[in-house]
Design an enzyme around this catalytic site. Structure first.
Site, PDB file in Angstrom:
ATOM      1  N   GLY A 177       8.141  -8.728  10.890  1.00 34.05           N
ATOM      2  CA  GLY A 177       7.977  -7.045  11.265  1.00 34.05           C
ATOM      3  C   GLY A 177       9.532  -6.580  11.550  1.00 34.05           C
ATOM      4  N   GLY A 230      11.553  -6.122   8.832  1.00 39.27           N
ATOM      5  CA  GLY A 230      11.740  -5.141   7.648  1.00 39.27           C
ATOM      6  C   GLY A 230      12.288  -5.959   6.416  1.00 39.27           C
ATOM      7  N   ILE A 247      11.234  -3.913   3.352  1.00 37.22           N
ATOM      8  CA  ILE A 247      12.243  -2.723   2.917  1.00 37.22           C
ATOM      9  C   ILE A 247      13.380  -3.378   2.679  1.00 37.22           C
ATOM     10  CG2 ILE A 247      13.662  -1.084   3.795  1.00 37.22           C
ATOM     11  CD1 ILE A 247      10.523  -0.343   3.460  1.00 37.22           C
ATOM     12  N   ASP A 261       7.160 -21.422   9.466  1.00 40.10           N
ATOM     13  CA  ASP A 261       5.506 -21.277   9.512  1.00 40.10           C
ATOM     14  C   ASP A 261       5.083 -22.510   8.596  1.00 40.10           C
ATOM     15  OD1 ASP A 261       5.810 -18.943  10.489  1.00 40.10           O
ATOM     16  OD2 ASP A 261       5.276 -17.642   8.865  1.00 40.10           O
ATOM     17  N   LYS A 300      30.831 -15.565  14.242  1.00 39.04           N
ATOM     18  CA  LYS A 300      30.083 -16.584  15.026  1.00 39.04           C
ATOM     19  C   LYS A 300      28.975 -17.242  13.828  1.00 39.04           C
ATOM     20  CE  LYS A 300      28.149 -17.398  19.552  1.00 39.04           C
ATOM     21  NZ  LYS A 300      27.556 -16.947  20.817  1.00 39.04           N
ATOM     22  N   CYS A 321     -10.840   9.726  -1.938  1.00 39.60           N
ATOM     23  CA  CYS A 321     -11.745   8.731  -2.240  1.00 39.60           C
ATOM     24  C   CYS A 321     -12.803   8.966  -1.297  1.00 39.60           C
ATOM     25  CB  CYS A 321     -11.123   7.363  -2.188  1.00 39.60           C
ATOM     26  SG  CYS A 321     -12.038   6.268  -2.961  1.00 39.60           S
ATOM     27  N   HIS A 336      -7.070   7.299  -5.808  1.00 40.63           N
ATOM     28  CA  HIS A 336      -6.187   7.400  -4.790  1.00 40.63           C
ATOM     29  C   HIS A 336      -4.606   7.871  -5.448  1.00 40.63           C
ATOM     30  CE1 HIS A 336      -8.536   5.072  -1.547  1.00 40.63           C
ATOM     31  NE2 HIS A 336      -9.014   4.567  -2.676  1.00 40.63           N
ATOM     32  N   GLU A 370      -2.300   8.816  -3.691  1.00 40.25           N
ATOM     33  CA  GLU A 370      -1.112   8.343  -3.032  1.00 40.25           C
ATOM     34  C   GLU A 370      -0.396   7.091  -3.667  1.00 40.25           C
ATOM     35  OE1 GLU A 370      -4.333   8.057  -2.118  1.00 40.25           O
ATOM     36  OE2 GLU A 370      -4.887   6.350  -0.803  1.00 40.25           O
TER      37      GLU A 370
END
Ligand code: GLN
Length: 577
Positions: free
Chosen positions: A29, A31, A34, A163, A238, A415, A546, A548
């Site tokens: 989370g 980014g 992005i 993970d 560092k 939609c 859609h 968008e």
């Protein structure tokens, strides 16, 4: 000339294609998506052809079966593949369409390998994660690069280092680095906390994440260190020392006002130059540069006057938090059109349930029956009901749509929002009080929205995954309609994701009542756009698709722009009143 040797001394043919693997350290989370998108934008600006590839380590074959409240929006690409919302960011930042080869899940990989095993494709061998799963992943990475014919592929590996789920993908990436050491780079997007009690930026979590990555045989070539505030040189040094990197390979990525600033911010630390150096990429004679992107970023900051848009949906609340992740493409699409029109978008998230009472009933105008007062809708310049599924909040949405229609508030239905707009019209204008969708009440006598025949069969067979009407389909637009005017085109292509549609049996009756089906499939059978004449409401339009998903920062979507334009006009008129 001596043939090139890899680190095991084996000869390898110099491979022109470059891979950048973006992995996450410390926590999710921060980014990574992005960052990946921005690397794409930056390399494009240097003149390279780039494709972005998302790896999702879950076992779902695609993102289509996941609840958007938990996983965010399901982003549909042209091919119809239901992908993760990061793919939306990639397309928006790259300003181009991605393909089904640019998305890989563990589910896809395992399904492929297991099916091949069942078909005796492994010639009697024992089929194992190493080498078979790993090699199938490598094959997909290389296939994506090949079919895209790009010079660079930036691969974002979902999850965080440490993970269990993404280990096979990291292993595949490591093997590519061994094979093509000069053509493969690793970028770790990490996090540097500033604990409030200490007031000092701490680098230990990042050091530990690198150590974890090292235990897989991988070192990062670049670290993008996300943090609340910019990182000082001392901390860069560092991290550089503890992670065996040159200091300038540690990029400071502080929180900034908007995600659109990220490419420019990375450039302050010369990220694209560093990456191209690591990957031996020769400078192009013609660099398109970032001027178009920068002009867009500037437009996002210049707009001062606001336009208030409400999104009436149901996937907002998770526990105590309000999330807009389920509608991210809708939010982005509104923004691009508002910026283009010189306005600052203020987006309000409205829970449709607030417009219903305890029993799910609505009482338009009768205060007290519902949590929210319908008059409160007056403060919005435009209202959107986005896509959705199932019964929750339906009556609330219908009541809001009715209010918008009757009070001439611009309305845009996406939609489900279009299907509900048709139901509302049938109920309250045509007097078909029973009007409904088969999704909610298949027994209704007025199923103005019905299941498509091929869908009925799929559901009866329990075939839910990737089985909706998905991806890009063409539509023909009616002359003189708002849609045709907005697109300035007769034929368009838009992305779909639905099982239900306007019931052809009701089309004549609804049209006679005044709702115009201004967009249809080219054979005229399916209704793709519905709208009211401007005299009834300046913008009352819904799309079965859609729009968008195709809105881009550098190319706002024409229907969103038309909707926002009508909303701005209403705002002006409200002021004059
Ligand atoms: N639930 C509706 C359908 O399946 C609408 C889907 C959507 O909004 N994406 O047809």
């Amino acid at each position: 000339m001596e043939p090139k040797k890899n680190s095991h001394g084996k000869s390898v043919k110099r491979k022109a294609h470059k891979f950048i693997f973006v992995v996450g350290g410390v926590m999710s989370g921060v980014g990574k998506g992005i960052a990946t998108s921005s690397i794409g934008t930056l390399l494009q600006a240097k003149g390279f052809s780039v494709n972005l590839l998302k790896v999702d380590p879950y076992l779902n074959v695609d993102a289509g079966t996941m609840n958007p409240t938990e996983h965010g929006e399901v982003f549909v690409i042209n091919s119809g593949l239901e992908t993760d919302q990061d793919m939306g960011n990639y397309e928006r930042f790259l300003h181009r369409d991605l393909t089904a080869d640019d998305y890989i899940t563990s589910g896809m990989v395992y399904q492929h390998v297991i099916e091949a095993e069942r078909a005796l494709k492994y010639g009697g061998k024992c089929v194992e994660a190493i080498p078979h799963i790993r090699d199938e992943i490598i094959r997909r990475f290389e296939h994506s690069a090949k079919v895209n014919k790009t010079e660079v592929t930036v691969v974002e590996i979902g999850g965080t280092v440490g993970d269990y789920q993404n280990i096979m993908f990291l292993e595949a990436a490591r093997v590519l680095k061994v094979r093509y050491p000069n053509d493969t780079a690793f970028v770790m997007v990490s996090y540097m906390p500033v604990p409030s009690k200490l007031g000092e930026m701490k680098s230990k979590p990042t050091q530990n994440a690198i150590r974890q990555l090292n235990s897989y045989g991988i070192n990062a070539d670049v670290i993008i260190a996300r943090s609340e505030v910019p990182m000082d040189h001392k901390r860069k040094e560092k991290i550089a020392v503890s992670c065996s990197l040159p200091t300038d390979h540690v990029i400071s990525a502080p929180d900034i006002e908007s995600v659109f600033d990220v490419p420019g911010n990375f450039e302050k630390d010369h990220l694209s130059e560093i990456l191209t150096r690591i990957l031996h990429m020769r400078k192009k004679a013609n660099e398109p540069g970032l001027s178009k992107w920068n002009a867009f970023v500037k437009s996002t900051k210049e707009s001062k006057e606001t336009v208030d848009i409400a999104i009436v949906g149901k996937y907002f609340n998770t526990g105590d938090f309000v999330l807009t992740d389920a509608y991210v493409s809708v939010l982005e699409a509104i923004k691009y059109s508002a910026y283009k029109l010189g306005k600052k978008p203020v987006i309000h998230t409205i829970n449709a349930r607030d417009y219903e009472n305890e029993k799910g009933e609505t009482r338009a105008g009768a205060s007290g029956a519902t949590k929210a007062d319908f008059k409160a809708l007056e403060k919005f310049d435009g209202i959107i009901v986005p896509g959705g599924f199932g019964e929750t909040g339906i009556e609330g949405k219908l009541a809001v749509i009715r209010y918008a229609r009757e009070h001439k508030i611009p309305y845009f239905g996406l939609c489900y929002g279009m299907q509900l707009m048709v139901i509302e019209f049938a109920r309250n204008v045509l007097g078909l009080t029973e009007a409904n969708t088969a999704e909610i009440n298949p027994k209704s006598e007025a199923l103005v929205i019905d299941i498509m025949p091929d869908q009925k069969k799929k559901l009866a067979e329990g075939n839910y995954g990737g089985s909706m009407r998905l991806g890009a389909y063409p539509a023909t637009l009616k002359k003189g309609s708002i849609a045709r005017e907005a697109y300035s085109a007769e034929t368009i292509t838009e992305r779909h994701r639905h099982r239900y549609e306007v019931n052809p049996e009701f089309v004549a009756r609804i049209s006679a009542g005044g709702l115009i089906f201004s967009g249809t499939s080219p054979d005229g059978k399916l209704c793709e756009i519905a709208e009211l004449p401007r005299a009834e409401n300046p913008f009352f339009l819904g799309t079965q698709f859609h729009p968008e998903f195709l809105a881009r920062p550098l190319a706002p979507h024409p229907l969103f722009t038309e909707f926002v334009k009508a909303s701005i006009k209403r705002r002006g008129e409200k002021k004059d009143r």
